[in-house]
Design an enzyme around this catalytic site. Structure first.
Site, mmCIF file in Angstrom:
data_model
loop_
_atom_site.group_PDB
_atom_site.id
_atom_site.type_symbol
_atom_site.label_atom_id
_atom_site.label_comp_id
_atom_site.label_asym_id
_atom_site.label_seq_id
_atom_site.Cartn_x
_atom_site.Cartn_y
_atom_site.Cartn_z
ATOM 1 C CG ASP A 1 -1.971 1.068 1.188
ATOM 2 O OD1 ASP A 1 -3.041 0.794 0.620
ATOM 3 O OD2 ASP A 1 -1.725 2.168 1.716
ATOM 4 C CB ILE A 2 0.994 4.243 -2.205
ATOM 5 C CG1 ILE A 2 1.042 3.373 -3.474
ATOM 6 C CG2 ILE A 2 1.891 5.463 -2.345
ATOM 7 C CD1 ILE A 2 2.369 2.729 -3.735
ATOM 8 C CD GLU B 1 -4.450 4.559 -1.209
ATOM 9 O OE1 GLU B 1 -4.557 4.957 -0.050
ATOM 10 O OE2 GLU B 1 -5.323 4.769 -2.078
#
Length: 407
Positions: free
Chosen positions: A283-284, A326
């Site tokens: 996950d960003i 994301e």
């Protein structure tokens, strides 16, 4: 077919001189042409072939020629066997009836049709139908077709009628058609399937075949009729639509639907091969800050750049998916938890030091990740829940790091 030409197989080379003398005595001059296999003679031609010269490949083409099988010792059983395989007749080497039969055949070719028949009326009817239509006998020989069929395959009718599918199509395609024909004739009724057809210009087309068996008064299958529909454009559209349902439109990566299909396939393969299989979820970090700074357009561009960067870092056995805003999954075939963890940490380190250009500004992006090794005895839902917890742990540990699932 030119009736004055006789094709003959190798074992008949010495015997043909005697036969030719007898034919000349009855006023028929014959041109004798040697062949090694039936395919060397044109369809509808008159072929004399010794039984011992017949190969498995020849058997498929016997019905598309006027084939006379010459045997050492004639019997009704042997003759019936070859006639049932599509031969016109069967004679012993020195059977005088062969001369009589050949004289009769030559006489038939001298006759011309002087009136229209029911066949001509049928031809007019099917020619008016725009869909390609063909019909074959029980030996898989084309006995008729309409104009649309000729136009579809790019051949005139006289290059179709009387010919075997092996005369018209490449062997690998002819094998498909022949197998389907055999199945239909054996089962009866109707049949629908799709197969490729190669036109005379070399192009391949996807066709839908709808066929049905026709029978004689005794209920015995004596042939089949088929109608063709080109489905190349339809199938291409279906493939594009299917790909669209499996692809994330923003990044071009595989989406969650494709992940669900791919991971089930990988888990099934793992059961039989015992291949290692690991999954990374990433996950960003602080993605909302990117959206706030550059707007949603900048956020979308960031996701596209990240997706492209991830794809460039993966091995051939790895498969990346965008499964959320994301959030990404990476499925790693052939990797244990140790090697998968090493790969995740390497990706995490390299991304943190890679600049990404957003709206002409260079920024650095990090991600948090969880890694798990998948095993056949671990339910997929449980595995996904466990690796998500590892991801949350990585975020709780300050982000820009990787945590793995201990089992």
């Amino acid at each position: 077919m030119i009736p004055s030409i006789l094709y003959f197989s190798p074992q008949l080379a010495s015997w043909k001189t005697q036969l030719n003398t007898k034919l000349q005595a009855h006023g028929h001059t014959v041109e004798w042409l040697p062949i090694q296999q039936i395919k060397q003679s044109p369809a509808l031609s008159l072929v004399l072939i010794a039984e011992n010269d017949i190969s498995a490949e020849d058997i498929l083409l016997i019905p598309s020629r006027k084939t006379i099988v010459i045997v050492d010792e004639w019997s009704l059983e042997v003759s019936a066997k070859w006639i049932n395989r599509g031969a016109d007749n069967c004679f012993a080497h020195h059977d005088e009836h062969l001369i009589s039969w050949l004289l009769s055949e030559f006489s038939k070719f001298a006759l011309t049709r002087t009136r229209k028949t029911d066949d001509d009326v049928l031809q007019v009817i099917i020619d008016a139908i725009p869909a390609p239509i063909f019909f074959k006998d029980q030996h898989h020989i084309y006995r008729g077709c309409n104009t649309a069929f000729c136009e579809f395959i790019g051949r005139p009718r006289d290059e179709v009628v009387g010919h075997s599918v092996y005369d018209i199509a490449p062997k690998h395609l002819a094998d498909i058609y022949y197998e389907a024909d055999c199945e239909l004739l054996a089962k009866g009724g109707t049949q629908r399937y799709e197969a490729e057809v190669r036109f005379c210009n070399g192009s391949l087309h996807e066709m839908e075949f709808n066929k049905a068996v026709f029978t004689n008064a005794g209920g015995q299958a004596i042939g089949q009729v088929g109608v063709m529909l080109e489905v190349t454009e339809r199938n291409e559209l279906i493939r594009k639509l299917d790909k669209a349902t499996r692809t994330d439109p923003l990044t071009g990566m595989s989406n969650r639907r494709e992940f669900n299909l791919t991971i089930q396939e990988a888990l099934n393969e793992q059961k039989s091969s015992e291949q290692k299989l690991s999954l990374m979820t990433l996950d960003i970090d602080f993605f909302k800050q990117i959206n706030d700074r550059f707007g949603h357009g900048g956020g979308d561009r960031t996701l596209q750049l990240i997706a492209s960067w991830l794809q460039s870092q993966l091995h051939e056995t790895d498969h990346a998916f965008r499964v959320g805003g994301e959030e990404f999954y990476i499925l790693m075939r052939g990797k244990s938890i140790k090697s998968a963890l090493g790969m995740a940490e390497s990706l995490c380190k390299h991304m943190a030091t890679t600049p990404f250009m957003i709206n002409h500004k260079s920024i650095y992006i990090t991600f948090s990740a969880g890694v798990i090794e998948l095993t056949p005895n671990l339910p997929l839902d449980d595995a996904l829940e466990m690796v998500d917890k590892a991801l949350y742990e990585a975020k709780s540990n300050g982000r820009n790091c990787v945590c793995h699932v201990f089992q």
